[in-house]
Scaffold this active site. Structure first.
Site, short mmCIF file in Angstrom:
data_model
loop_
_atom_site.label_atom_id
_atom_site.label_comp_id
_atom_site.label_asym_id
_atom_site.label_seq_id
_atom_site.Cartn_x
_atom_site.Cartn_y
_atom_site.Cartn_z
N GLU A 188 80.45 -67.19 49.62
CA GLU A 188 79.15 -67.73 50.01
C GLU A 188 78.86 -67.64 51.50
O GLU A 188 77.73 -67.40 51.89
CB GLU A 188 79.02 -69.18 49.53
N HIS A 197 76.49 -60.34 47.47
CA HIS A 197 77.59 -60.77 46.60
C HIS A 197 78.13 -59.63 45.73
O HIS A 197 79.27 -59.72 45.27
CB HIS A 197 77.10 -61.85 45.63
N GLU A 227 79.05 -69.50 36.79
CA GLU A 227 79.79 -69.92 37.97
C GLU A 227 79.66 -71.42 38.21
O GLU A 227 78.54 -71.93 38.09
CB GLU A 227 79.33 -69.18 39.23
N ALA A 240 69.78 -68.89 42.39
CA ALA A 240 70.05 -67.58 41.82
C ALA A 240 71.55 -67.45 41.57
O ALA A 240 72.34 -68.23 42.09
CB ALA A 240 69.61 -66.48 42.79
N MET A 241 71.92 -66.46 40.77
CA MET A 241 73.34 -66.24 40.48
C MET A 241 73.63 -64.74 40.41
O MET A 241 72.94 -63.99 39.73
CB MET A 241 73.69 -66.95 39.16
N GLU A 242 74.72 -64.36 41.09
CA GLU A 242 74.98 -62.94 41.37
C GLU A 242 75.69 -62.15 40.28
O GLU A 242 76.33 -61.14 40.59
CB GLU A 242 75.82 -62.84 42.64
N ASN A 243 75.62 -62.54 39.00
CA ASN A 243 76.32 -61.81 37.93
C ASN A 243 76.25 -60.31 38.18
O ASN A 243 75.18 -59.77 38.47
CB ASN A 243 75.64 -62.09 36.59
N HIS A 247 70.87 -62.12 49.60
CA HIS A 247 72.09 -62.91 49.39
C HIS A 247 72.82 -62.45 48.12
O HIS A 247 74.02 -62.15 48.14
CB HIS A 247 71.69 -64.38 49.29
N GLU A 248 72.09 -62.38 47.03
CA GLU A 248 72.76 -62.03 45.75
C GLU A 248 73.23 -60.57 45.75
O GLU A 248 74.25 -60.25 45.15
CB GLU A 248 71.82 -62.30 44.56
N1 BES Z 1 76.84 -68.04 43.64
C1 BES Z 1 75.70 -68.82 43.90
C2 BES Z 1 75.21 -69.57 42.70
C3 BES Z 1 75.91 -70.87 42.49
C4 BES Z 1 75.53 -71.98 43.21
C5 BES Z 1 76.93 -70.98 41.58
C6 BES Z 1 76.19 -73.17 43.02
C7 BES Z 1 77.59 -72.16 41.40
C8 BES Z 1 77.21 -73.28 42.11
C9 BES Z 1 74.57 -67.96 44.41
O1 BES Z 1 74.95 -66.80 45.03
C10 BES Z 1 73.86 -68.75 45.44
O2 BES Z 1 74.40 -68.96 46.48
N2 BES Z 1 72.66 -69.17 45.14
C11 BES Z 1 71.86 -69.96 46.05
C12 BES Z 1 70.68 -69.16 46.44
C13 BES Z 1 70.77 -68.87 47.89
C14 BES Z 1 70.46 -67.51 48.28
C15 BES Z 1 69.88 -69.76 48.65
C16 BES Z 1 71.43 -71.21 45.35
O3 BES Z 1 71.44 -71.22 44.14
O4 BES Z 1 71.07 -72.17 46.03
ZN ZN Z 2 75.77 -67.16 46.90
#
Ligand code: BES
Ligand code: ZN
EC number: 3.4.11.-
Length: 955
Positions: free
Chosen positions: A387, A368, A194, A329-332, A364-365
């Site tokens: 988000e 998603h 992502e 983190a990333m929600e794959n 959070h994840e």
């Molecule tokens: N979908 C995002 C990951 C992401 C972040 C992809 C930036 C592309 C660009 C993920 O769900 C997310 O929001 N991650 C956060 C963690 C959050 C729970 C604090 C992050 O990585 O900061």
């Molecule tokens: Zn997110």
């Protein structure tokens, strides 16, 4: 060349077509009014040139919609020794309109060959018709040219063989390494796509709207395991001992959610109530830190399935701690990846705020998996639908599953954090145009996340939790496996009737809920879409100015701007007429506990009170996204109330008053001494979030004057803080005991006390640090004071060196973060420089931690110049490690500059940004930073004399 151009003119053919028949949700209408052929004749240069010199048949960043993917068959074979991968794919596509080319995304992949076959088109029945492949790297696209035009409404299968190196950074299909307890370095291969990096791993239609099913196969050695979105169906043994894992076909999903990992990790597993298997994976030596995540993820999965009334649709869910990870983190779908510190919990070294963080990131994840995976925004301009909702669901889910974490009391901080940004002119609307990969990355910011969550929370408060929940369930069910946009959400929230509900004014009411008459009346008279457009399509935050005249309240709204005063010439232009919001205001008064409501749609309005009242407080529980200013005696009445009996106001109202007062100081609407006077009641404050908010502002001012070497104010403020908060500081134990907020208070207060050199604090921390060193790092220091103990210990050379040794040895990410922070508080510049060099080298200190390191070093007065000079001199190196627009780059640039508060510094930063722009790197954050520095300068100019005077009368 001329020939190939001419041929192409005829081949480019009605590609901008929008059919609503086959798949109405995949309908991206072209903005072109004339045909591509006319366009080409008018301006042949508008078409790009491919790497081989031929004309590339597509000039848009967005893909054409004539060919859409239905299914991908992927076979990936990474080699963890040679650090590359070979792969092949078959994409089944549907041609919606006759075409002579297929445009796909592809970045840094070597295409070995491409061919086409079709069961439905007799001309392409026999397999393996080779295609010409053109490449246009500037748009990360390839074009497959077919010998005979593909026919509308037929399906074709595109086969591509390709290869690439495993990427060096944190995107695409990249390598990550970790050290075992035995000192061996091991490599794993992992994906992170992502927003736009699936194209680095396989050629694809890499836009969220192009949902498809994926069947993935991965080849690996027997010492490894392979994980992907879906469970493994079978493993085949190949010649030479290689194994090939076949995974079940995924549900319909966007490319950015595809994931696979080849590693040697171990796991713990559990089962959710619905039977879904949940597993936590980590490198083998970290297995013991996975248990908390398992408990939390099973609990949260149960919660979401129940709350959304929609089953998690996959048979399994894996959560994996990746040693090198750029974001949190990333929600794959089915295979969520985490930075180790966002998933692992070490009972010995993880503090209470670490626990809150891990729980929040899991929540959070997991959210998603519904908001984002099941229902995806149509385009990145609406990333807040992913988000903002995921952030909002952190609150809802933690309140129910982990009430003991008391997260509800810190949600206001989520809003306060973004208000800082949203009250600058350079902010942007929640829904914002994003075209290039850099612009898309920049959309992942506090506005999409926090403001998104805060306006949802405000709307929930307005509609009632039950109505809001029904609305979002309706939205999720209606758009399952599809894409949605802003209006779809508002529509679902206004038409969310389930069986048994009665309707009125477009809203549904279940019999069980008794709503107050005013609330029902207001809801019936509100056009939701119109109301929410004022929050999502225009930037900024409103200021509600309240003036009480007898029993009448005069309300006025304007755009809140911090750093711009009413007397400034630009004020008028910045208050353009369109800055109007539909604000669901709430208030309470001295004469009743009830929550009164009103919708403020106009610039000015009046509300009549039914009774005489001593005070009125707006924005009950701080759940609205607006700032309130009280004209006339309003603030004085509230200050008196706080001093006389602060418990007459709710804790979140006290918190909100402190926040708003200091924001109004920044906007020149309230004098600093008035805001400081308001904090005097804090001596009696029993609600920790409010107490911490007051302390946070005082510490902020302290750090500002300390950095600028304004020694008299620094000394007096230190004296004031230590004297005024002495009772709180001195009653702290050095133990992990009490509620979450008790523990947060302990960490914050002791950290500040030691930072201010408070003798008893330094003494206790030194004592614990010596004992810890003597025990060779075996002694268990309470986790909540660990950072403090290490930071005090890091002030001697022996302590600093010992900490660095322990840093290398520690297996706990939570501990490593604390040590690294402590190391960065050293007063010795050569030590700080050494740290940065280690961060750049990326061995002892991983590259993933460089951004935080530069940030914390810049916070240290002895390190601020060093960190900033380093960033300026090494910008190109930094850009080799992190992508422009990515979170780490933004953190580095703002972390090392936004605390500046002098004109010289502003000029220096400006020049640097101009030089970057000249080199072609531009970020929106540049403007935000410049405005922030200007705001700091102005703040000091206006408020330093007041602060100086106030301190003299207060100590
Ligand atoms: N979908 C995002 C990951 C992401 C972040 C992809 C930036 C592309 C660009 C993920 O769900 C997310 O929001 N991650 C956060 C963690 C959050 C729970 C604090 C992050 O990585 O900061
Ligand atoms: Zn997110």
């Amino acid at each position: 060349m001329a020939n190939s151009c001419r041929k192409l003119i005829f081949n480019i053919y009605v590609v901008f077509y929008c059919s609503a028949v086959i798949m109405p949700q995949i309908c991206i209408c072209s903005q072109f009014t004339s045909s591509p052929i006319d366009q080409f004749n008018k301006d042949p240069k508008a078409f790009p040139v491919a790497t081989n010199g031929e004309i590339f048949p597509w000039h848009e960043l967005r893909l054409p919609t004539v060919v859409i993917p239905l299914h991908y068959d992927l076979l990936i074979h990474p080699n963890l020794t040679s650090l590359d991968f070979v792969a092949s794919e078959k994409i089944e596509v549907l041609v919606r309109d006759a075409t002579q080319f297929i445009i796909l995304h592809s970045k840094d992949l070597e295409i070995l060959n491409a061919s086409l076959q079709s069961e439905e088109d007799v001309r392409y029945k026999k397999p393996g018709e080779n295609l010409t492949v053109l490449s246009y790297p500037a748009h990360q696209q390839i074009a497959l040219l077919v010998p005979e035009k593909l026919r509308a409404h037929l399906r074709y299968s595109v086969a591509i063989d390709f290869q690439a190196k495993l990427a060096d950074g944190f995107e695409g299909f990249y390598k990550s390494t970790y050290r075992t307890l035995g000192g061996e370095t091991r490599t794993i291969a992992v994906t992170d796509f992502e927003p736009t990096e699936a194209r680095m791993a396989f050629p694809c239609f890499d836009e969220p709207l192009f949902k498809a099913n994926f069947s993935i196969k991965i080849r690996r050695e027997s010492r490894h395991i392979a994980l992907s979105n879906m469970p493994k169906v079978k493993t085949i043994e190949l010649e030479g001992g290689l194994l090939e894992d076949h995974f079940e076909t995924t549900v319909r999903m966007s490319t950015y959610l595809v994931a696979y990992i080849v590693c040697d990790f171990t796991s713990v597993s559990g089962t959710a109530s619905s039977g879904v298997k949940v597993s936590i994976y980590a490198s083998p030596d970290k297995w013991s830190q996975t248990h908390y995540a398992l408990e939390a993820s099973v609990k949260l999965l149960d919660f979401y399935e129940n709350y959304f009334d929609i089953h998690y649709p996959l048979p399994k869910l894996d959560l994996v701690a990746i040693p090198d990870f750029a974001s949190g983190a990333m929600e794959n779908w089915g295979l969520i990846t985490y930075r180790e510190t966002s998933l692992l919990f070490d009972p010995k070294t993880s503090s209470t705020s670490d626990k809150l963080w891990v729980t929040k990131v899991i929540a959070h994840e997991l959210a998603h998996q519904w908001f984002g995976n099941l229902v995806t925004m149509e385009w990145w301009n609406d990333i807040w639908l992913n988000e903002g909702f995921a952030r909002y669901m952190e609150l809802i889910s933690l309140n129910i599953t982990y009430p003991e974490l008391q997260f509800d009391d810190s949600f206001s901080n989520t809003c306060f954090e973004v208000i800082k940004r949203d009250s600058l002119n350079s902010s942007h609307p929640i829904s914002n145009e994003a075209k290039t990969a850099t612009q898309i990355k920049e959309m992942f910011d506090a506005v999409s996340y926090n403001k998104g969550a805060c306006i949802l929370n405000m709307l929930k408060d307005f509609l009632s939790e039950e109505t809001f929940r029904k609305g979002i369930i309706h939205y999720l069910k209606k758009f399952t496996y599809r894409n949605a946009k802003n209006d779809d959400l508002w529509h679902s929230l206004s038409n969310n009737c389930l069986e048994g509900d009665s309707t009125s004014g477009g809203f549904c009411y279940s019999d069980s809920r008794k709503t107050s008459n005013t609330l029902a009346f207001l809801r019936e008279n509100v056009e939701l879409k119109e109301m929410m457009a004022t929050w999502t399509l225009q930037k900024g935050i409103p200021l509600v100015v309240v003036k009480r005249e007898g029993r009448s309240l005069r309300l006025q709204q304007e755009r809140f701007l911090s750093g711009v005063f009413k007397e400034d010439p630009e004020w008028g232009t910045l208050q353009e007429r369109w800055y109007l919001w539909h604000i669901p205001v709430t208030y309470s008064t001295s004469s009743s506990q009830a929550i009164h409501r009103h919708i403020l749609k106009l610039k000015t309005d009046t509300v009549d009170l039914s009774e005489k009242t001593d005070w009125v407080k707006f924005n009950v529980d701080s759940s609205g996204y607006y700032i309130v200013h009280y004209e006339g005696q309003g603030w004085d009445e509230l200050i008196t109330l706080l001093n006389q009996n602060h418990t007459l106001l709710r804790p979140k109202d006290r918190l909100g008053l402190i926040h708003d007062a200091f924001q109004l100081v920044s906007a020149g609407r309230l004098t600093l001494d008035k805001a400081l006077d308001l904090t005097r009641y804090l001596q009696h404050e029993t609600s920790i979030p409010a107490l911490l908010k007051g302390l946070e502002y005082l510490e902020l001012f302290y750090r500002m004057v300390e950095r600028r070497n304004i020694s008299d104010v620094t000394e007096n403020l230190k004296h004031y803080l230590l004297q005024y908060f002495k009772p709180v500081i001195d009653t702290q134990s050095w133990l992990d005991e009490g509620s979450v907020w008790d523990r947060m208070l302990r960490s914050t207060v002791l950290k500040l006390a030691c930072y201010l050199n408070h003798a008893p604090c330094i003494q206790k921390a030194t004592e614990l640090f010596s004992q810890w060193m003597e025990s060779s790092g075996k002694l268990n220091i309470p986790a909540d004071v660990l950072t403090i103990v290490y930071s005090v210990g890091a002030q001697t050379t022996a302590g600093w060196n010992y900490l660095l040794e322990q840093y290398e040895l520690s297996l706990s990410g939570a501990e490593k973060n604390k040590i690294l922070y402590a190391l960065s508080t050293s007063k010795h510049q050569e030590k700080l420089m050494k740290l940065i060099e280690l961060g750049m080298e990326g061995k002892v200190i991983k590259t993933q931690d460089l951004a935080t390191l530069l940030f914390t070093t810049a916070r240290n007065p002895k390190g601020q110049q060093l960190a900033w000079n380093f960033v300026k001199e090494n910008w190109t190196h930094l850009l080799k490690k992190f992508e422009l627009g990515s979170f780490p780059i933004r953190m580095i640039i703002s972390g090392t500059t936004s605390h500046f508060s002098s004109k010289d510094e502003l000029q220096e930063v400006k020049l640097f940004f101009e030089s970057l722009k000249a080199q072609g790197s531009h970020l929106d954050i540049f403007q935000i930073i410049l405005e922030t520095i200007s705001k700091n300068i102005k703040w000091l100019e206006k408020n330093l004399p007041t602060l100086r005077k106030w301190l003299l009368t207060s100590i």
